[in-house]
Design an enzyme around this catalytic site. Structure first.
Site, PDB file in Angstrom:
ATOM      1  CG  ASP A 162      -0.361  -0.818   2.651  1.00  0.00           C
ATOM      2  OD1 ASP A 162       0.781   0.428   3.027  1.00  0.00           O
ATOM      3  OD2 ASP A 162      -0.855  -0.859   3.584  1.00  0.00           O
TER       4      ASP A 162
ATOM      5  CE  LYS B 276      -4.420   7.628  -3.595  1.00  0.00           C
ATOM      6  NZ  LYS B 276      -4.696   6.289  -4.116  1.00  0.00           N
TER       7      LYS B 276
ATOM      8  CG  MET C  44      -3.963   4.022  11.933  1.00  0.00           C
ATOM      9  SD  MET C  44      -4.593   2.863  11.337  1.00  0.00           S
ATOM     10  CE  MET C  44      -3.621   2.427  13.577  1.00  0.00           C
TER      11      MET C  44
END
Ligand code: SAH
Length: 242
Positions: A35, A57, A172
């Site tokens: 990725d 992505k 994240m």
């Protein structure tokens, strides 16, 4: 079945922080599933002789679903291929590498894991923030910021996290940063606790935004902070010199 699978950590960005083992395994691959997280410098060097499969992505918008990635890995191994699943940082820190290992094992596929330098430590480190330090933090906790802290069914206990005296490192977490900062202060963490947000660590366009739990959400919004970014919360952020 002569094929095999490797779950490989590409490191936090840049060829210099990729392991020699990762490089060897990549060179031997028939199939590489990747990725965008490893970054352009690494992706540009993947051998053209291998079948290169873009799995999507970061930050949503996947070209392949997780179950499709896993099914494809199993399929190619069963065709006798050497399959590399290349992942940013370390394959077993928030990269779903553990799940991929389980699926491969369930299909009787031999798996080798190649550890990588994780962004959770290296990205802060490369801007001069040690995640532990005798004076500031004797523990470090890695947290996924992917979960909305406001959700009652959250797997994260923000009350417990807010009481930890060591460093909190959130991956994240850009989207939920305002909610995360609010959840920590609501449970009693000092609003003056320093916070650093490091975007695109180790890339030419790396950027650091610093603040406190009280103002980091506003600062991040004003700076238009975007993923991927590592968020560091705790006294160690005071060592950042800019
Ligand atoms: N397995 C990876 C983490 C996967 S989760 C590792 O060990 O590094 C993806 C998150 O990692 C991103 O949302 C971001 O929080 C972080 N990340 C990975 N590489 C990064 C980089 N170069 N700069 C900033 N954050 C990065």
């Amino acid at each position: 079945m002569t094929g095999r699978a490797y779950l490989v950590g590409a490191g936090p960005g840049g060829l210099g922080l990729m392991t020699i083992r990762a490089r060897e395994v990549i060179e031997s691959a028939d199939v590489i599933l990747y990725d965008q997280l490893p970054g352009e410098e690494i992706l540009a060097t993947l051998p053209r002789s291998a079948e290169l499969i873009d799995c999507g992505k970061y930050g949503g918008n996947h070209t392949l679903e997780q179950h499709e990635i896993e099914a494809l890995m199993v399929e190619r191994v069963k065709e006798g291929k050497t399959v590399v699943r290349l992942k940013g940082g370390d394959p077993f820190l928030f990269g779903r590498g553990g799940e991929e290992m389980e699926t491969l094992r369930a299909h009787g596929v031999p798996v080798e894991v190649v550890p990588g330098v994780t962004s959770a430590i290296a990205v802060p480190e490369m801007v001069g923030i040690p995640v532990t330090h005798r004076r500031y933090a004797s523990t470090v906790t890695f947290i996924t910021g992917h979960e909305d802290p406001a959700k009652p069914e959250s797997a994260l206990d923000w009350e417990v996290l807010s009481r930890l005296k060591g460093t909190l490192v959130i991956l994240m977490g850009v989207k939920n940063l305002p909610k995360i900062a609010a959840a920590l202060t609501a449970h009693g963490k000092d609003p003056a606790t320093p916070v650093a947000v490091i975007e695109r660590g180790l890339r030419p366009d790396q950027r650091v935004t610093v603040g406190t739990l009280a103002d980091i959400a506003d600062k991040a919004r004003a700076a238009d902070v975007r993923p991927p970014a590592v968020i560091v919360i705790g006294g160690v952020v005071g060592l950042y010199e800019g």
